[in-house]
Design a protein around this motif. Sequence first.
Motif, short mmCIF file in Angstrom:
data_model
loop_
_atom_site.label_atom_id
_atom_site.label_comp_id
_atom_site.label_asym_id
_atom_site.label_seq_id
_atom_site.Cartn_x
_atom_site.Cartn_y
_atom_site.Cartn_z
N GLN A 287 7.75 39.46 -3.25
CA GLN A 287 9.11 38.91 -3.30
C GLN A 287 9.61 38.55 -1.91
OE1 GLN A 287 11.23 42.06 -5.33
NE2 GLN A 287 10.80 41.21 -7.37
N LEU A 288 9.29 39.37 -0.91
CA LEU A 288 9.70 39.07 0.46
C LEU A 288 9.01 37.82 0.99
CD1 LEU A 288 9.84 42.63 2.09
CD2 LEU A 288 11.76 41.09 1.60
N ILE A 289 7.74 37.62 0.57
CA ILE A 289 7.03 36.40 0.97
C ILE A 289 7.76 35.16 0.45
CG2 ILE A 289 4.95 35.04 0.52
CD1 ILE A 289 3.33 37.62 0.78
N GLU A 290 8.14 35.22 -0.82
CA GLU A 290 8.86 34.09 -1.41
C GLU A 290 10.23 33.90 -0.75
OE1 GLU A 290 7.80 31.98 -3.49
OE2 GLU A 290 6.00 32.88 -4.35
N ILE B 69 15.14 52.60 4.12
CA ILE B 69 16.32 53.42 4.38
C ILE B 69 16.06 54.82 3.82
CG2 ILE B 69 17.89 51.45 4.29
CD1 ILE B 69 18.60 52.27 1.43
N PRO B 70 16.84 55.82 4.22
CA PRO B 70 16.66 57.16 3.65
C PRO B 70 16.98 57.16 2.15
CG PRO B 70 17.95 57.24 5.68
CD PRO B 70 17.84 55.79 5.30
N ILE B 71 16.44 58.15 1.46
CA ILE B 71 16.76 58.31 0.03
C ILE B 71 18.26 58.54 -0.08
CG2 ILE B 71 16.36 59.67 -2.06
CD1 ILE B 71 13.66 60.48 -0.90
N GLN C 80 14.48 53.36 -1.57
CA GLN C 80 14.36 53.50 -0.11
C GLN C 80 14.32 52.16 0.63
OE1 GLN C 80 11.51 56.62 1.27
NE2 GLN C 80 11.13 56.94 -0.92
N TYR C 81 14.60 51.07 -0.08
CA TYR C 81 14.55 49.76 0.58
C TYR C 81 15.80 48.96 0.26
CZ TYR C 81 9.73 50.71 1.82
OH TYR C 81 8.60 51.27 2.36
N ASP C 82 16.35 48.30 1.30
CA ASP C 82 17.52 47.46 1.07
C ASP C 82 17.07 46.06 0.65
OD1 ASP C 82 16.69 46.10 3.36
OD2 ASP C 82 18.16 47.07 4.67
#
Length: 691
Positions: free
Chosen positions: A207-210, A78-80, A70-72
Motif C-alpha cells: 500500500q505504501l508503494i502505491e 508508533i507505540p501500542i 503500531q503504524y500511522d
Amino acid sequence: MGGGPQAPDLSHRRNEVSSTSRIFNRNLHGIVDMGSNGIRFSITDLSSSTARILPTLYSYRLGISLYEAQYDDDGNQIPIPEDVQMSVIGAFLRFEIFCSDFGVPFENIRIIATEATRKALNGEEFVGRVAKETGLNVEILSQAGEGQTGAWGIASSASDVDGLVMDLGGGSTQITWMITTDGHMETSPKGAFSFPYGAAALTQRLQLIEKKAKSPEEAEAAKEALRKEMKDNFHRAYYGLEVPDELVKKAEREGGFTLFLSGGGFRGWGYILLYMAQKHKRAYPLSIINGFVARRKDFTDVRRLKKAAREADRIFRVSDRRRAQVPAVAFLVSVLAEVIPHGIKEANFCQGGVREGILFKDLPPEIRTQAPIEVATAPYARPLAPKLANLFYDSLPKQKPSRNAILALEEIEDGWAEIPSFESKKHIPDSLSIHILHGFANMIYVHADMSKELSSAAALYTTSSGVLADTHGTSHRNRAIMALLLDARYKGDLPPRDYNYREAMRRLLTPAEIWWINYLGAVALVLGRIYPAGGEDDLEGFDSDDEGEGVDPVAKTNGLHRPHHKKPHLKLQACFAEDLGKDGRKPGIRLTFRLRMRESNKDDPMKVKESLEEYIKKIKKVGKKKNWVKTNRYHKEKLTAADDDWSSTDDEVEEQGQEDDDNDLGWGMKVKVEVKVEYPSAKDSGRATAV
C-alpha cells in the motif's frame, strides 16, 4: 465478552482464582496466542486418553491487530496505543474468569506473544503492564522460537509431515523443513528462517508503494524490487536450512515439494480455494481447512483467487480484513512459486499454529505418535471393538502383489487405458490402515439405533458435521474413508439429497479404495447383525454344557434355572483365488466365516448357519460387476460407483445361470463367501469336524 475498551478491576479476585473451593482439572490448559493479526484464546483438555487430538473446550478470537495498531497512516511505527492496551488487558482478565469457570488451574494459563509484541516500541512496558494487571507473565517467542513452535503446531495437524513448512502470520513468515516419525519431529538444525513478510506487514508495504509512487511505472519498479528482495531471502533461506537429500529426491521424483502451511494468512488463502471448489456443480464436500490439499496449479493461480476475493459477496471464514490482505498473500505465493527449487507439488493447509504447537511439543512421544482417528473414535467403542477390528483385518486377503504390479498400479490415478490385472488388484490400499480399521470398529454401533431412513445418512456426515467433525490432525482423505465406511455399513441407503455428497466424498479417493470400502462396509453390516449389542457377552467363546454354565444370571436370581444358548465362536479367513465362478476360472476373494459350536448343538437350534448364509449375500453383491467402481477413461473427473442398491435379487439371477453385465473397466473383483461350521471333539477340543 471477548473485547472492548474497559478493563474490569479484578485484582482483588486474582488470588481467589487459585484458592477457591472450585474443583480444578490439572489436564486443562488455557492458552492465549497474542499474534500480530489477532489474539486467540483457547482452553484445551490434555487428558492422556484424548490428548493427541488436543480437544478444545472453548475458543475465541479477538479481532485486534497489534501490528496495524503500531503504524500511522504514513507507515511510521508508533507505540501500542493506550486504548488498545486496555482492550487487550480487559480480554485477558475476562479469560481468567472463563478459565476459572471451566476449572483451569491458574498456573496452567499462558500468554504467548509473537512478532508484533517482540518489535513494539513499548513492548517491554506493555508486557510489564499485563503482568501487573493480570498476574500472568507474557512469554515472548524469539524469531527462531516462533518458527519452531509453529512447526510443532503443524506436526499436530497431520499424522505424517515430510516437506517444507511455512507459517504466515500478520507480521512475519517463517520457513523450515520437517519430517515426523513415531511422534518425533526432525527439522532444520538452523531452526526456521523468519522474514517480515506477514500478511499485514506485506499489505502495508504494498500500500505504501502505491501511495508514494508518482506513476504506475514507478510503483511497478518498486514492486519488482520488493519481489527480488523476497526471492533473494527465500533462496538464501532454502540453502541455509540444509534440506535433507531424502526430501530433495522426493521433490525431484514427484515434481516438487509438498508444502505444509499454517497461520491466518495461509488459512485465508485456503478458504478462498475451498470457496472456489464448492461453487460449481461437482462441489468439494468438506469445509474444514485442516487437511485440505491444493494442487500446485490451483494454489498458485493468484489472478483467479484475487478475483474471487474481490468479487464474492461473502466467503466462508474470510473476514473483510483478511480479504483486504489477499493481494499481499498472492504476492508472496507468486514469489514462492518462482523461487522454491524443484517447484511446488501441492499445499497442505494446517489448523495448528502457536497455540497447538505450545501444547503438542510437551506431549510424550508415545501420545504424539497415536493415530488421531483412533483416539477420536475410542470414546464410542463398545467392548467388542478390538475383536471386530481383528475380524475386519482377517477379512482382508494377505497375499501381496508382485513389485511390477504395484509399480503399474501407482501409475493409475482416476482412470486407466487398460483393464487392471488381477495381480495389481491384490494390493490393498495403504490408506486402509490398521488405525482406520480400529476406528471403524469403534464406530459401527454409533448409528445402529437409528431408523433405516436416518442411519446411513447420519453415518455419512459423521466426519464433516457429526461427532468426528472436530477431530484435530486427520486428513480429508481419512475423513472420506471413515464416512464412506460407516455409510456402507448401513448399505449406503441414501435419499437423493445426500447422494451427490457421497459422490463428492468418493472423488477424494481412488477406485480401489472405494471398492475395498464397500467390501469392508458389507462385512461390517453382517458382523453388526451377528453381534447387535457389541457387549461383554460377545467376547465369550462358544457355548458350554458344563453344569452351572450357560445359565441366565437374571433368571437364576428369580428362582429360575433356564439355560440359554450362546453365539458360536466366529473366525474369518480370506484369500485371493483364481478358481471362482461357475466355470472355476474367475479371480477374486474367497471369504470364509468359520463357526465353532459344540457337538450338542449340531442340530443348530438357533439356525445360526441358515441366518448367516442369508446375511452374507450382502458381501457377495459387492463382487458383482454391476457394483464395481466405474471410471471413465476419457473423463477422469467422472468417478462413481454404479448401482449401490445391494438389495436386488442378483443371487437368484446367478442361480438361474445368468451372468453379470460386463463392466470390464470398473474396479472390483468377484467375492465368494462360504460358511463352515466346526464341532470340536469332546475328547480333543483341538480337533474339529467341518460341515
